[in-house]
Scaffold this motif. Structure first.
Motif, PDB file in Angstrom:
ATOM      1  N   LYS A 110       1.054   4.143  -2.959  1.00 60.31           N
ATOM      2  CA  LYS A 110       0.852   5.564  -2.667  1.00 60.31           C
ATOM      3  C   LYS A 110       2.038   6.398  -3.166  1.00 60.31           C
ATOM      4  CE  LYS A 110      -1.429   8.935  -0.839  1.00 60.31           C
ATOM      5  NZ  LYS A 110      -2.612   9.457  -1.487  1.00 60.31           N
ATOM      6  N   LYS A 153       0.830  -1.215   0.000  1.00 62.41           N
ATOM      7  CA  LYS A 153       0.000   0.000   0.000  1.00 62.41           C
ATOM      8  C   LYS A 153       0.863   1.263   0.000  1.00 62.41           C
ATOM      9  CE  LYS A 153      -4.106  -1.916   2.198  1.00 62.41           C
ATOM     10  NZ  LYS A 153      -5.056  -1.869   1.128  1.00 62.41           N
ATOM     11  N   ILE A 154       1.943   1.249   0.760  1.00 60.26           N
ATOM     12  CA  ILE A 154       2.853   2.402   0.792  1.00 60.26           C
ATOM     13  C   ILE A 154       3.492   2.584  -0.580  1.00 60.26           C
ATOM     14  CG2 ILE A 154       5.036   3.260   1.734  1.00 60.26           C
ATOM     15  CD1 ILE A 154       4.169   1.980   4.423  1.00 60.26           C
TER      16      ILE A 154
END
Length: 84
Positions: A19, A15-16
């Motif tokens: 992003k 997820k990081i």
């Protein structure tokens, strides 16, 4: 349960990463940002702050990014209009 505990850190890293990629793409392919950089580059060149070869190289890079950004924008518009 154990699977969720082990997978949680991996999912967080994914997820990081997504992003970070999203933010980098915004910076790289944001049309107003590219336009501002082209204007700044032109001003620097006219003031003699950068040599001709560096100007041409950076201008070509920015124009390529602008073209890619414009194509992405067109694809997004086409995608939105097809949904309706």
């Amino acid at each position: 349960m154990l699977h969720k505990i082990v997978a949680a850190p991996i999912n967080l890293v994914i997820k990081i990463g997504e992003k970070v990629k999203e933010e980098a793409d915004k910076e790289l392919y944001d049309l107003p940002t590219i336009q501002k950089k082209l204007i700044q580059l032109q001003m620097m060149y006219e003031l003699g702050e950068i040599p001709d070869d560096a100007y041409k190289e950076k201008e070509a890079e920015l124009l390529h990014r602008y073209e890619v950004a414009k194509n992405l924008e067109m694809e997004q518009w086409e995608h939105l209009t097809k949904k309706k």
